[in-house]
Design a protein around this motif. Structure first.
Motif, PDB file in Angstrom:
ATOM      1  N   ALA A 197       0.833  -1.211   0.000  1.00  0.00           N
ATOM      2  CA  ALA A 197       0.000   0.000   0.000  1.00  0.00           C
ATOM      3  C   ALA A 197       0.864   1.255   0.000  1.00  0.00           C
ATOM      4  CB  ALA A 197      -0.940   0.000   1.201  1.00  0.00           C
TER       5      ALA A 197
ATOM      6  N   THR B  66       0.835   4.080  -2.926  1.00  0.00           N
ATOM      7  CA  THR B  66       0.574   5.489  -2.641  1.00  0.00           C
ATOM      8  C   THR B  66       1.583   6.366  -3.361  1.00  0.00           C
ATOM      9  OG1 THR B  66      -0.436   5.055  -0.490  1.00  0.00           O
ATOM     10  CG2 THR B  66       0.479   7.250  -0.813  1.00  0.00           C
TER      11      THR B  66
ATOM     12  N   CYS C  83      -6.987   4.473  -4.411  1.00  0.00           N
ATOM     13  CA  CYS C  83      -6.895   3.645  -3.212  1.00  0.00           C
ATOM     14  C   CYS C  83      -5.755   2.655  -3.395  1.00  0.00           C
ATOM     15  CB  CYS C  83      -8.203   2.912  -2.988  1.00  0.00           C
ATOM     16  SG  CYS C  83      -8.230   1.900  -1.489  1.00  0.00           S
TER      17      CYS C  83
ATOM     18  N   VAL D  67      -5.104  -0.166  -1.409  1.00  0.00           N
ATOM     19  CA  VAL D  67      -5.275  -1.470  -0.775  1.00  0.00           C
ATOM     20  C   VAL D  67      -5.385  -2.557  -1.842  1.00  0.00           C
ATOM     21  CG1 VAL D  67      -6.686  -2.810   0.826  1.00  0.00           C
ATOM     22  CG2 VAL D  67      -6.400  -0.360   1.182  1.00  0.00           C
TER      23      VAL D  67
ATOM     24  N   CYS E 257      -7.980  -2.678  -5.307  1.00  0.00           N
ATOM     25  CA  CYS E 257      -9.008  -1.646  -5.324  1.00  0.00           C
ATOM     26  C   CYS E 257      -8.627  -0.562  -6.334  1.00  0.00           C
ATOM     27  CB  CYS E 257      -9.157  -1.041  -3.932  1.00  0.00           C
ATOM     28  SG  CYS E 257     -10.539   0.121  -3.827  1.00  0.00           S
TER      29      CYS E 257
ATOM     30  N   ALA F 271      -8.957   7.641  -4.122  1.00  0.00           N
ATOM     31  CA  ALA F 271      -8.544   7.843  -2.728  1.00  0.00           C
ATOM     32  C   ALA F 271      -9.259   9.067  -2.160  1.00  0.00           C
ATOM     33  CB  ALA F 271      -7.041   8.022  -2.649  1.00  0.00           C
TER      34      ALA F 271
ATOM     35  N   VAL G 198      -6.566   5.692   0.987  1.00  0.00           N
ATOM     36  CA  VAL G 198      -7.602   4.687   0.784  1.00  0.00           C
ATOM     37  C   VAL G 198      -8.895   5.351   0.312  1.00  0.00           C
ATOM     38  CG1 VAL G 198      -6.642   3.119   2.526  1.00  0.00           C
ATOM     39  CG2 VAL G 198      -8.401   4.752   3.183  1.00  0.00           C
ATOM     40  N   CYS G 199      -9.790   4.541  -0.210  1.00  0.00           N
ATOM     41  CA  CYS G 199     -11.101   5.006  -0.665  1.00  0.00           C
ATOM     42  C   CYS G 199     -12.088   5.054   0.509  1.00  0.00           C
ATOM     43  CB  CYS G 199     -11.623   4.064  -1.744  1.00  0.00           C
ATOM     44  SG  CYS G 199     -11.967   2.387  -1.147  1.00  0.00           S
TER      45      CYS G 199
ATOM     46  N   HIS H  29     -12.680   1.477   2.110  1.00  0.00           N
ATOM     47  CA  HIS H  29     -11.576   1.018   2.958  1.00  0.00           C
ATOM     48  C   HIS H  29     -11.436   1.885   4.212  1.00  0.00           C
ATOM     49  CE1 HIS H  29     -10.214  -1.483  -0.501  1.00  0.00           C
ATOM     50  NE2 HIS H  29      -9.988  -2.298   0.512  1.00  0.00           N
TER      51      HIS H  29
END
Length: 107
Positions: A14, A18, A25, A27, A66, A70, A84-85, A88
């Motif tokens: 993750a 990023t 997102c 994840v 995913c 984000a 994350v979204c 998540h």
């Protein structure tokens, strides 16, 4: 691979994601964008198990990375941050103990 090292590997992935695309997102598994960790999958498709949700996907969203935008930042106690979204973030609020779920993206 133990559960602890598997979890650490997911968070490491993750963090890399990023850095690669801070608008998505990070994840590496899917959730329902409205209800979080409520997915079931079989036969190459997935659906949300929330009683009021009719979301269905024609692919195994649960086992796919995913792709939602984000909207939140997870701030770990050790200083690591990843994006994350909504789905998540909803799940993280109920599952993480060593960190914070913050609205918005890191600056």
């Amino acid at each position: 691979m133990s559960t602890d090292s598997a979890t650490a590997a997911h968070y490491a992935q993750a963090l890399e994601n990023t850095a690669a695309d801070p608008s998505r997102c990070t994840v590496p598994w899917g959730v329902c964008p409205e209800h979080g960790a409520t997915l079931k999958s079989t036969g190459g498709r997935a659906w949300c198990m929330a009683p009021v949700c009719f979301n269905v996907w024609t692919y195994d969203r649960l086992d796919a990375a995913c792709t939602e935008p984000a909207t939140h930042t997870i701030q770990a106690d050790n200083g690591d941050r990843y994006v994350v979204c909504d789905g998540h973030a909803l799940t993280a609020r109920t599952q993480i103990t060593d960190g914070q779920v913050l609205p918005g993206l890191p600056s």
